[in-house]
Enzyme design. Structure first.
Site, mmCIF file in Angstrom:
data_model
loop_
_atom_site.group_PDB
_atom_site.id
_atom_site.type_symbol
_atom_site.label_atom_id
_atom_site.label_comp_id
_atom_site.label_asym_id
_atom_site.label_seq_id
_atom_site.Cartn_x
_atom_site.Cartn_y
_atom_site.Cartn_z
ATOM 1 N N GLU A 170 4.887 -19.495 5.301
ATOM 2 C CA GLU A 170 3.510 -19.133 5.011
ATOM 3 C C GLU A 170 3.534 -17.799 4.247
ATOM 4 O OE1 GLU A 170 1.294 -18.991 8.651
ATOM 5 O OE2 GLU A 170 1.375 -21.163 8.959
ATOM 6 N N GLN B 156 -8.538 -11.078 -5.512
ATOM 7 C CA GLN B 156 -7.877 -11.401 -6.787
ATOM 8 C C GLN B 156 -6.380 -11.484 -6.581
ATOM 9 O OE1 GLN B 156 -9.141 -9.124 -10.296
ATOM 10 N NE2 GLN B 156 -6.981 -8.927 -10.940
ATOM 11 N N ASP B 157 -5.776 -12.552 -7.136
ATOM 12 C CA ASP B 157 -4.313 -12.706 -7.131
ATOM 13 C C ASP B 157 -3.801 -12.432 -8.539
ATOM 14 O OD1 ASP B 157 -3.688 -15.490 -4.777
ATOM 15 O OD2 ASP B 157 -4.377 -13.423 -4.495
ATOM 16 N N ASN B 158 -2.707 -11.677 -8.623
ATOM 17 C CA ASN B 158 -2.067 -11.404 -9.919
ATOM 18 C C ASN B 158 -0.643 -11.940 -9.913
ATOM 19 O OD1 ASN B 158 -4.373 -10.037 -10.717
ATOM 20 N ND2 ASN B 158 -3.568 -8.010 -10.204
ATOM 21 N N ARG C 48 6.837 -1.188 -14.446
ATOM 22 C CA ARG C 48 5.372 -1.264 -14.578
ATOM 23 C C ARG C 48 4.762 -0.254 -13.613
ATOM 24 N NH1 ARG C 48 3.196 -6.347 -16.843
ATOM 25 N NH2 ARG C 48 4.920 -7.755 -17.395
ATOM 26 N N HIS D 81 0.271 2.845 -11.339
ATOM 27 C CA HIS D 81 -1.152 2.638 -11.608
ATOM 28 C C HIS D 81 -1.963 2.638 -10.305
ATOM 29 C CE1 HIS D 81 0.499 0.017 -15.134
ATOM 30 N NE2 HIS D 81 0.582 1.304 -15.419
ATOM 31 N N LYS E 66 -3.068 -3.678 -2.182
ATOM 32 C CA LYS E 66 -2.232 -4.740 -2.744
ATOM 33 C C LYS E 66 -1.209 -5.211 -1.732
ATOM 34 C CE LYS E 66 -2.788 -2.479 -7.168
ATOM 35 N NZ LYS E 66 -2.255 -1.408 -8.011
ATOM 36 N N HIS F 280 0.880 2.505 -7.550
ATOM 37 C CA HIS F 280 1.883 1.464 -7.365
ATOM 38 C C HIS F 280 2.646 1.217 -8.654
ATOM 39 C CE1 HIS F 280 3.034 -2.924 -7.368
ATOM 40 N NE2 HIS F 280 3.777 -2.405 -6.401
ATOM 41 N N TYR G 184 0.911 -10.723 -6.456
ATOM 42 C CA TYR G 184 0.268 -9.862 -5.479
ATOM 43 C C TYR G 184 -1.219 -10.136 -5.351
ATOM 44 C CZ TYR G 184 -0.307 -6.920 -9.717
ATOM 45 O OH TYR G 184 -0.567 -6.436 -10.990
ATOM 46 N N LYS H 29 0.968 2.136 -22.910
ATOM 47 C CA LYS H 29 0.050 2.837 -21.992
ATOM 48 C C LYS H 29 0.835 3.692 -21.004
ATOM 49 C CE LYS H 29 -1.611 0.597 -18.432
ATOM 50 N NZ LYS H 29 -2.372 -0.362 -17.595
ATOM 51 N N ASP H 30 1.876 3.117 -20.418
ATOM 52 C CA ASP H 30 2.640 3.856 -19.403
ATOM 53 C C ASP H 30 3.436 4.987 -20.048
ATOM 54 O OD1 ASP H 30 3.301 0.971 -17.235
ATOM 55 O OD2 ASP H 30 1.542 2.266 -17.508
HETATM 56 C C1 LIG Z 1 -3.847 -5.384 -13.933
HETATM 57 C C2 LIG Z 1 -4.637 -6.333 -14.785
HETATM 58 C C3 LIG Z 1 -4.429 -6.416 -16.139
HETATM 59 N N1 LIG Z 1 -5.162 -7.289 -16.892
HETATM 60 C C4 LIG Z 1 -4.886 -7.371 -18.334
HETATM 61 C C5 LIG Z 1 -4.998 -6.056 -19.081
HETATM 62 C C6 LIG Z 1 -3.938 -6.146 -20.142
HETATM 63 O O1 LIG Z 1 -4.489 -6.774 -21.323
HETATM 64 C C7 LIG Z 1 -2.879 -7.084 -19.562
HETATM 65 C C8 LIG Z 1 -1.663 -6.353 -19.059
HETATM 66 O O2 LIG Z 1 -2.108 -5.296 -18.225
HETATM 67 P P1 LIG Z 1 -1.125 -4.123 -17.797
HETATM 68 O O3 LIG Z 1 -0.216 -3.786 -18.922
HETATM 69 O O4 LIG Z 1 -1.973 -3.021 -17.209
HETATM 70 O O5 LIG Z 1 -0.270 -4.847 -16.651
HETATM 71 P P2 LIG Z 1 0.701 -4.074 -15.628
HETATM 72 O O6 LIG Z 1 1.445 -2.972 -16.321
HETATM 73 O O7 LIG Z 1 1.461 -5.124 -14.924
HETATM 74 O O8 LIG Z 1 -0.326 -3.406 -14.628
HETATM 75 C C9 LIG Z 1 -0.154 -3.505 -13.227
HETATM 76 O O9 LIG Z 1 0.901 -2.639 -12.918
HETATM 77 C C10 LIG Z 1 1.043 -2.197 -11.587
HETATM 78 C C11 LIG Z 1 2.347 -2.761 -11.065
HETATM 79 C C12 LIG Z 1 -0.058 -2.475 -10.665
HETATM 80 O O10 LIG Z 1 0.086 -2.302 -9.458
HETATM 81 C C13 LIG Z 1 -1.374 -2.899 -11.161
HETATM 82 O O11 LIG Z 1 -1.774 -4.085 -10.495
HETATM 83 C C14 LIG Z 1 -1.470 -3.118 -12.609
HETATM 84 O O12 LIG Z 1 -1.929 -1.912 -13.209
HETATM 85 O O13 LIG Z 1 -3.516 -7.751 -18.467
HETATM 86 C C15 LIG Z 1 -6.131 -8.098 -16.343
HETATM 87 O O14 LIG Z 1 -6.790 -8.884 -17.038
HETATM 88 N N2 LIG Z 1 -6.358 -8.019 -14.992
HETATM 89 C C16 LIG Z 1 -5.647 -7.162 -14.191
HETATM 90 O O15 LIG Z 1 -5.874 -7.147 -12.961
#
Ligand SMILES: Cc1cn([C@H]2C[C@H](O)[C@@H](COP(=O)(O)OP(=O)(O)O[C@H]3O[C@H](C)C(=O)[C@H](O)[C@H]3O)O2)c(=O)[nH]c1=O
Length: 182
Positions: free
Chosen positions: A28, A47-49, A59, A62, A72, A119, A132, A168-169
């Site tokens: 589970e 929301q699930d990612n 990554r 954030h 999360k 995170h 997550y 961005k990062d």
């Molecule tokens: C987070 C997120 C992103 N997006 C879109 C925005 C961008 O066009 C694309 C990639 O986003 P990003 O580059 O911010 O993705 P990560 O670098 O994996 O961001 C995550 O990185 C760390 C590990 C985290 O804990 C957060 O959940 C989240 O910030 O997905 C969405 O549409 N919904 C979302 O919930």
């Protein structure tokens, strides 16, 4: 489910009970009753990612500011990552402290990161799939980034080479600079 405390009391490492037989395995991956009991309060996810990353991708870090901070529940379903949560709750005795854990498809470990934490994760395997659950919706206007290698946080990332990070990062401010604008 096995619950392991971390050096930040509200961040918990969860390991589900895995049923294995000649066909493979079953567990589970989320059970609302068991999870609420593990963390000591009812938690609703909305929301699930799911992200996939190449080796050495980092990554993060954030977080989302109020009114949309996100808790999360994170896990890895392919490969292995080093996952990090940073306490950024100004009233917390562990504010500015971090905790890390190796999460992998093999160890099935999950990390509960409550709202109020930054995170991020670093991919150790050739590829990793990261899934997550979040307690609030994505709110880009509330999103804040902190440099992964911030000197104040001094996170002991197991980096081998310069990590692969998003534009961005790469532009993320230092921890104390980010906090100044809150
Ligand atoms: C987070 C997120 C992103 N997006 C879109 C925005 C961008 O066009 C694309 C990639 O986003 P990003 O580059 O911010 O993705 P990560 O670098 O994996 O961001 C995550 O990185 C760390 C590990 C985290 O804990 C957060 O959940 C989240 O910030 O997905 C969405 O549409 N919904 C979302 O919930």
């Amino acid at each position: 489910m096995k619950i392991t405390e971390t050096r930040i009391p509200d961040v918990k490492l969860l390991e589900p009970h895995v049923f294995e037989d000649e066909r493979g395995f079953f567990y589970e991956s989320f059970n609302q009753k068991a999870f609420d009991a593990a963390v000591g309060q009812p938690v609703t996810f909305v929301q699930d990612n799911h992200s996939r990353s190449a080796k050495n991708t980092l990554r993060g870090l954030h977080y989302q500011l109020p009114p949309h901070p996100q808790g999360k529940l994170v896990r890895v379903t392919l490969g292995e990552v080093f996952d990090v949560a940073v306490d950024i709750r100004k009233s917390s005795p562990t504010c500015g402290r971090w905790v890390g854990a190796t999460l992998s498809a093999d160890n099935r470990r999950q990390l509960w990161i409550p709202p109020g934490f930054a995170h991020g994760f670093l991919v150790a395997s050739d590829v990793a799939e990261f899934q997550y659950k979040c307690t609030d919706f994505y709110a880009p206007d509330c999103e804040v980034s902190i440099r992964w290698d911030d000197a104040t946080l001094a996170i002991n990332w197991p980096v081998m080479d310069e990590p692969l990070i998003s534009v961005k990062d790469g532009k993320a401010p230092a921890y104390l600079v980010a906090r100044k604008f809150e």
